[in-house]
Design a protein around this motif. Sequence first.
Motif, mmCIF file in Angstrom:
data_model
loop_
_atom_site.group_PDB
_atom_site.id
_atom_site.type_symbol
_atom_site.label_atom_id
_atom_site.label_comp_id
_atom_site.label_asym_id
_atom_site.label_seq_id
_atom_site.Cartn_x
_atom_site.Cartn_y
_atom_site.Cartn_z
ATOM 1 N N ALA A 6 0.855 -1.186 0.000
ATOM 2 C CA ALA A 6 0.000 0.000 0.000
ATOM 3 C C ALA A 6 0.890 1.235 0.000
ATOM 4 O O ALA A 6 1.738 1.391 0.883
ATOM 5 N N ASP A 7 0.715 2.101 -0.979
ATOM 6 C CA ASP A 7 1.428 3.371 -0.999
ATOM 7 C C ASP A 7 0.657 4.424 -0.206
ATOM 8 O O ASP A 7 -0.514 4.249 0.126
ATOM 9 N N GLY A 26 -6.522 -9.247 5.193
ATOM 10 C CA GLY A 26 -6.437 -9.396 3.745
ATOM 11 C C GLY A 26 -5.063 -9.864 3.319
ATOM 12 O O GLY A 26 -4.371 -10.562 4.065
ATOM 13 N N ILE A 27 -4.658 -9.476 2.130
ATOM 14 C CA ILE A 27 -3.415 -9.999 1.550
ATOM 15 C C ILE A 27 -2.286 -8.984 1.548
ATOM 16 O O ILE A 27 -1.250 -9.207 0.923
ATOM 17 N N LEU A 28 -2.432 -7.872 2.256
ATOM 18 C CA LEU A 28 -1.412 -6.819 2.238
ATOM 19 C C LEU A 28 -0.182 -7.231 3.048
ATOM 20 O O LEU A 28 -0.294 -7.628 4.200
ATOM 21 N N ASN A 29 0.988 -7.101 2.437
ATOM 22 C CA ASN A 29 2.249 -7.454 3.102
ATOM 23 C C ASN A 29 3.048 -6.244 3.559
ATOM 24 O O ASN A 29 3.819 -6.339 4.515
ATOM 25 N N ALA A 30 2.945 -5.118 2.820
ATOM 26 C CA ALA A 30 3.877 -4.013 3.018
ATOM 27 C C ALA A 30 3.163 -2.679 2.839
ATOM 28 O O ALA A 30 2.074 -2.603 2.261
ATOM 29 N N VAL A 251 -7.234 -16.837 -4.820
ATOM 30 C CA VAL A 251 -6.430 -16.859 -6.041
ATOM 31 C C VAL A 251 -4.967 -16.568 -5.722
ATOM 32 O O VAL A 251 -4.061 -17.222 -6.255
ATOM 33 N N ALA A 252 -4.722 -15.609 -4.839
ATOM 34 C CA ALA A 252 -3.344 -15.278 -4.468
ATOM 35 C C ALA A 252 -2.642 -16.474 -3.848
ATOM 36 O O ALA A 252 -1.466 -16.741 -4.139
ATOM 37 N N GLU A 253 -3.345 -17.210 -3.007
ATOM 38 C CA GLU A 253 -2.728 -18.380 -2.374
ATOM 39 C C GLU A 253 -2.446 -19.483 -3.394
ATOM 40 O O GLU A 253 -1.484 -20.239 -3.235
ATOM 41 N N ARG A 254 -3.236 -19.503 -4.448
ATOM 42 C CA ARG A 254 -3.015 -20.527 -5.478
ATOM 43 C C ARG A 254 -1.865 -20.152 -6.410
ATOM 44 O O ARG A 254 -0.998 -20.980 -6.700
ATOM 45 N N VAL A 255 -1.846 -18.892 -6.884
ATOM 46 C CA VAL A 255 -0.850 -18.523 -7.904
ATOM 47 C C VAL A 255 0.435 -17.965 -7.309
ATOM 48 O O VAL A 255 1.471 -17.946 -7.977
ATOM 49 N N ALA A 256 0.378 -17.494 -6.053
ATOM 50 C CA ALA A 256 1.567 -16.894 -5.436
ATOM 51 C C ALA A 256 1.629 -17.283 -3.962
ATOM 52 O O ALA A 256 1.445 -16.446 -3.069
ATOM 53 N N PRO A 257 1.902 -18.556 -3.677
ATOM 54 C CA PRO A 257 1.967 -18.983 -2.275
ATOM 55 C C PRO A 257 3.101 -18.298 -1.499
ATOM 56 O O PRO A 257 3.029 -18.193 -0.286
ATOM 57 N N ARG A 258 4.154 -17.856 -2.228
ATOM 58 C CA ARG A 258 5.246 -17.119 -1.570
ATOM 59 C C ARG A 258 4.942 -15.634 -1.616
ATOM 60 O O ARG A 258 4.938 -15.012 -2.677
ATOM 61 N N ARG A 259 4.639 -15.057 -0.460
ATOM 62 C CA ARG A 259 4.346 -13.620 -0.392
ATOM 63 C C ARG A 259 5.062 -13.027 0.811
ATOM 64 O O ARG A 259 5.375 -13.711 1.773
ATOM 65 N N GLY A 260 5.306 -11.731 0.757
ATOM 66 C CA GLY A 260 5.967 -11.047 1.859
ATOM 67 C C GLY A 260 6.411 -9.677 1.408
ATOM 68 O O GLY A 260 5.912 -9.134 0.430
ATOM 69 N N GLY A 261 7.400 -9.116 2.137
ATOM 70 C CA GLY A 261 7.973 -7.843 1.764
ATOM 71 C C GLY A 261 9.345 -8.041 1.161
ATOM 72 O O GLY A 261 9.806 -9.162 0.943
#
Length: 268
Positions: A6-7, A26-30, A251-261
């Motif tokens: 989030a900017d 939600g899915i926000l990491n940074a 969908v995020a968990e399916r296509v991008a299981p690796r998430r973070g900052g």
Amino acid sequence: MLIVTADDFGLHEDVNEAVERAHCHGILNAASLMISAPSTADAVVRAHRLPGLRVGLHLVLADGWSTLPWESIPDLVDIDGRFGDAMVRDGMRFALYPALRAQLAAEIHAQFEAFARTGLALDHVNAHKHFHLHPTVLGLILRIGRDFGLQAMRLPREAGGPLLLRPWLALLRRRLERAGIAHNDFVIGLSSSGAMDETAVLAALDRLPHGVVEMYLHPAVSSGARIGASMPGYRHADELAALLSPRVRAVAERVAPRRGGFADLLAA
């Protein structure tokens, strides 16, 4: 790897509330922090109670508030301490006038210093409206940021983005790599700034490029000019809804299981 950022963290309490909700539910990491915006103090308090939220510095050198007072940088800001938004003109001035570059360096140093005083770990650095694409601005960030733990920056390269930006993006990438600064491979959100609703986010996830991708949004619990005078058409609340959407999370968990900052990218 997917980094969801989030900017404009600190711009308004409605933005800060959205960042907290989107990170917790939600899915926000940074989040990228405007260090001298009206609601920065509230953002810093929230960030300290969210240890998993990766926080970076959103350098403001256009359309926002300076950290130094007008008397210290009179050629950069108006008497109220606000930068203008004539970025092409200002970019030419940065390149041509050494005295202006000295003021610019002082302001960039002041923003890094102010971020350091928050006690937050510096996850990444980017510039409001991607002004770090300017070679002079980038050079100062790289030189000054080293003393403050700069390790990662945003590369605002969108798949299929405008041809006009490609030489500048290539230069930015080369300079980051020479300096040993980590960066993403692609961004999502540049061409749909202010309109990253659930439909747009799902479509972007469906065609996620390979590599490290940063998706950035501008969430808030209210929308438009209430958040910022220069964003009357931004649908901030729709962007928050997208970050909180169960469909988006699935969908995020399916296509991008690796998430973070960016810190997680560096650790990996």
